[in-house]
Write a protein that holds these residues in place. Structure first.
Motif, PDB file in Angstrom:
ATOM      1  N   SER A  84     -22.354 -37.310  63.630  1.00 26.54           N
ATOM      2  CA  SER A  84     -20.965 -37.489  63.564  1.00 26.54           C
ATOM      3  C   SER A  84     -20.395 -36.669  62.576  1.00 26.54           C
ATOM      4  O   SER A  84     -21.059 -36.713  61.188  1.00 26.54           O
ATOM      5  N   PRO A  85     -19.089 -36.329  62.757  1.00 25.14           N
ATOM      6  CA  PRO A  85     -18.546 -35.581  61.391  1.00 25.14           C
ATOM      7  C   PRO A  85     -17.757 -36.150  60.355  1.00 25.14           C
ATOM      8  O   PRO A  85     -17.795 -37.553  60.506  1.00 25.14           O
ATOM      9  N   ILE A  86     -18.020 -35.930  59.080  1.00 21.35           N
ATOM     10  CA  ILE A  86     -17.292 -36.793  57.922  1.00 21.35           C
ATOM     11  C   ILE A  86     -16.002 -36.010  57.796  1.00 21.35           C
ATOM     12  O   ILE A  86     -15.963 -34.844  57.327  1.00 21.35           O
ATOM     13  N   GLU A  87     -14.949 -36.725  57.719  1.00 25.68           N
ATOM     14  CA  GLU A  87     -13.504 -36.239  57.892  1.00 25.68           C
ATOM     15  C   GLU A  87     -13.273 -36.451  56.481  1.00 25.68           C
ATOM     16  O   GLU A  87     -12.947 -37.725  56.198  1.00 25.68           O
ATOM     17  N   ILE A  88     -12.563 -35.523  55.780  1.00 29.40           N
ATOM     18  CA  ILE A  88     -11.790 -35.694  54.324  1.00 29.40           C
ATOM     19  C   ILE A  88     -10.284 -35.656  54.629  1.00 29.40           C
ATOM     20  O   ILE A  88      -9.533 -35.747  53.618  1.00 29.40           O
ATOM     21  N   GLY A  89      -9.944 -35.126  55.887  1.00 24.09           N
ATOM     22  CA  GLY A  89      -8.543 -34.994  55.905  1.00 24.09           C
ATOM     23  C   GLY A  89      -8.279 -34.288  57.250  1.00 24.09           C
ATOM     24  O   GLY A  89      -8.753 -33.891  58.150  1.00 24.09           O
TER      25      GLY A  89
ATOM     26  N   GLY B 238      -2.984 -25.764  47.897  1.00 26.39           N
ATOM     27  CA  GLY B 238      -3.937 -26.952  48.420  1.00 26.39           C
ATOM     28  C   GLY B 238      -5.112 -26.361  49.239  1.00 26.39           C
ATOM     29  O   GLY B 238      -6.234 -27.039  49.027  1.00 26.39           O
ATOM     30  N   ARG B 239      -5.393 -25.186  49.696  1.00 30.08           N
ATOM     31  CA  ARG B 239      -6.538 -24.586  50.266  1.00 30.08           C
ATOM     32  C   ARG B 239      -7.653 -24.597  49.310  1.00 30.08           C
ATOM     33  O   ARG B 239      -8.724 -24.996  49.526  1.00 30.08           O
ATOM     34  N   SER B 240      -7.426 -24.240  48.057  1.00 30.44           N
ATOM     35  CA  SER B 240      -8.213 -24.153  47.007  1.00 30.44           C
ATOM     36  C   SER B 240      -8.787 -25.172  46.333  1.00 30.44           C
ATOM     37  O   SER B 240      -9.792 -25.416  45.846  1.00 30.44           O
ATOM     38  N   HIS B 241      -7.814 -26.299  46.382  1.00 34.49           N
ATOM     39  CA  HIS B 241      -8.134 -27.327  45.539  1.00 34.49           C
ATOM     40  C   HIS B 241      -8.194 -28.851  46.207  1.00 34.49           C
ATOM     41  O   HIS B 241      -8.360 -30.025  45.677  1.00 34.49           O
ATOM     42  N   PHE B 242      -7.950 -28.711  47.608  1.00 33.16           N
ATOM     43  CA  PHE B 242      -7.784 -30.268  48.307  1.00 33.16           C
ATOM     44  C   PHE B 242      -9.293 -30.844  48.322  1.00 33.16           C
ATOM     45  O   PHE B 242      -9.345 -32.113  48.017  1.00 33.16           O
ATOM     46  N   HIS B 243     -10.407 -30.260  48.310  1.00 31.47           N
ATOM     47  CA  HIS B 243     -11.599 -30.803  48.383  1.00 31.47           C
ATOM     48  C   HIS B 243     -11.774 -31.429  47.286  1.00 31.47           C
ATOM     49  O   HIS B 243     -12.489 -32.716  47.172  1.00 31.47           O
TER      50      HIS B 243
ATOM     51  N   HIS C  69     -10.902 -28.473  38.447  1.00 30.06           N
ATOM     52  CA  HIS C  69     -11.610 -29.694  38.755  1.00 30.06           C
ATOM     53  C   HIS C  69     -11.376 -30.868  37.553  1.00 30.06           C
ATOM     54  O   HIS C  69     -11.007 -32.018  37.662  1.00 30.06           O
ATOM     55  N   ARG C  70     -11.754 -30.418  36.462  1.00 34.00           N
ATOM     56  CA  ARG C  70     -11.929 -31.080  35.225  1.00 34.00           C
ATOM     57  C   ARG C  70     -10.577 -31.683  34.990  1.00 34.00           C
ATOM     58  O   ARG C  70     -10.056 -32.667  34.728  1.00 34.00           O
TER      59      ARG C  70
END
Length: 427
Positions: free
Chosen positions: A39-44, A83-88, A275-276
């Motif tokens: 099953s998929p793991i959803e983060i958003g 958001g596209r670059s940093h959401f994950h 990230h940091r």
């Protein structure tokens, strides 16, 4: 919310399991078979919002905290530029920090871009001269930060508040041009957001004339509160000098109620520093959130539990005043402490932990059930029966059939024990 990882390292797993009442019934054979399927793991989730202010559609990513659907609790909101670059990586940092008691759970709202030209338009505070445009055509549209801010505050924020359970505590995170945009928000009104994380901001803008013009920011906003965490990677040159200039303004003029920190990260590149910086910035924004130093005094150092419980009350009262909403320890925190103390034979102290937990979480059936367990173990039949009954009634009202069944079984076991125990010896 799962038991704290910090507590897991000290308290044996069996005791944690004993301390926590069940969240649901065991899987049926069919459910177990279904669970074996991938099953998929959803983060958003991704949405598109039509903006009247900008005259265009904007992509938006939403990351909700674990357990959001199973509670009625509101959450702070993190507005994340690019958001596209940093959401994950941001949702990962928020989840990890909150699970380890370094910050509250939060909703992450990633604001996407359509193109490099549009990004330049939205995140820059002023137009530039023709020479700059000649070398970079995207600069022809620079200076639209005011309209983009209006989109965030007048369109996106109301959309988020209407759709999700939010607290009145918002954080804005921006990198590069996004970090520059944060200085424009501060320049207009520092109270627009409650906290800011500005990552390698492009404070070279307009040959550093922009950052020099921020020198009177706090003269214009003497009552500024909130916080700013600013970083810079290994970019050097006018990127670094611009950051140092703004840090000097903060050092000289920021009022006492405006917390700020400036961190140079020379081991990080412009690409890796987000990230940091996000992780460290969130941890710093919620500095002092972690209750575990108080808890460890009881578990690791074997100090009395009552001063720790009083210390927790003071700890969360301080956090509530600082962040502007009522903050209390998670139910699982003191359930774990009570389970540990009970397993160590410190039953009177375990009783205190369970009683205080019930005072903090009177509507949780588990709080009544855990207290009833130790009351029964100490032959306090009537009180145990009463709290098992409360647990059953609350679970029934919530439609939690598995917990109702579990509580009824507990009540029946108590009655059997009561009938056969004779002279009761507390266990």
């Amino acid at each position: 919310m799962p038991p704290s990882r910090a507590l897991r390292r000290v308290v044996p797993c069996a005791l944690i399991a004993a301390a926590l009442w069940p969240a649901g019934a065991p899987l049926s054979a069919q459910e177990a078979s279904d669970a074996a399927e991938p099953s998929p793991i959803e983060i958003g989730q991704r949405f598109t919002i039509a903006s009247e202010t900008l005259g265009e559609d904007r992509p938006i990513w939403i990351g909700l905290p674990d357990g959001y659907a199973d509670s009625d609790e509101p959450f702070p909101v993190i507005y994340l530029l690019d958001g596209r670059s940093h959401f994950h990586h941001t949702t990962g940092s928020v989840g990890f920090l909150s699970e380890n008691d370094r910050m509250p759970q939060a909703i992450v709202v990633g604001v996407g871009n359509i193109s490099g030209e549009q990004r330049t338009r939205d995140m820059t505070p002023t137009p530039v001269d023709g020479e700059e445009v000649a070398t970079n055509p995207n600069m022809a549209v620079a200076g639209g930060a005011g309209e983009f801010l209006r989109f965030l505050t007048d369109e996106l924020r109301p959309w988020v508040d209407a759709r999700y359970r939010t607290r009145s505590f918002d954080i804005l995170i921006g990198h590069s041009f996004g970090g520059l945009f944060i200085t424009e928000v501060l320049n207009r009104d520092p109270s627009t957001f409650d906290a800011y994380i500005s990552i390698s901001p492009s404070l070279w803008w307009n040959e550093e004339a922009w950052v020099a013009g921020l020198d009177d920011l706090f003269d214009r906003h003497p009552d500024a509160a909130g916080s700013l965490y600013m970083t810079m990677g290994n970019e050097g040159g006018d990127m670094l000098s611009g950051a140092w200039t703004f840090a000097g303004t903060l050092e000289k003029h920021a009022p006492d109620d405006f917390r700020w920190k400036w961190t140079h990260m020379p081991s990080e590149s412009h690409g890796t520093v987000p990230h940091r910086s996000t992780y460290d910035g969130l941890e710093w924004t919620f500095d002092g959130w972690d209750p575990m130093p108080l808890v460890m005094a009881v578990i690791r150092d074997e100090k009395p539990v009552e001063p720790m419980l009083d210390g927790l009350e003071e700890h969360y009262a301080t956090l509530s005043e600082r962040f502007g909403w009522e903050i209390s320890p998670s139910r699982e925190l003191l359930a774990n402490v009570g389970g540990y103390l009970n397993g160590e034979g410190r039953r009177d102290e375990a009783m205190l932990a369970y009683e205080r937990n019930l005072a903090w979480h009177p509507e949780a059936p588990e709080s009544h059930g855990e207290l009833a367990d130790i009351l029964a173990a100490n032959c306090r039949w009537d009180a145990a029966r009463r709290h098992y009954g409360h647990a059953r009634d609350i679970a029934e009202a919530a439609g939690n059939a598995s917990l109702v069944e579990f509580t009824v079984e507990r009540l029946e076991a108590l009655e059997q024990l009561y009938r056969t125990a004779g002279a009761c010896e507390p266990r």
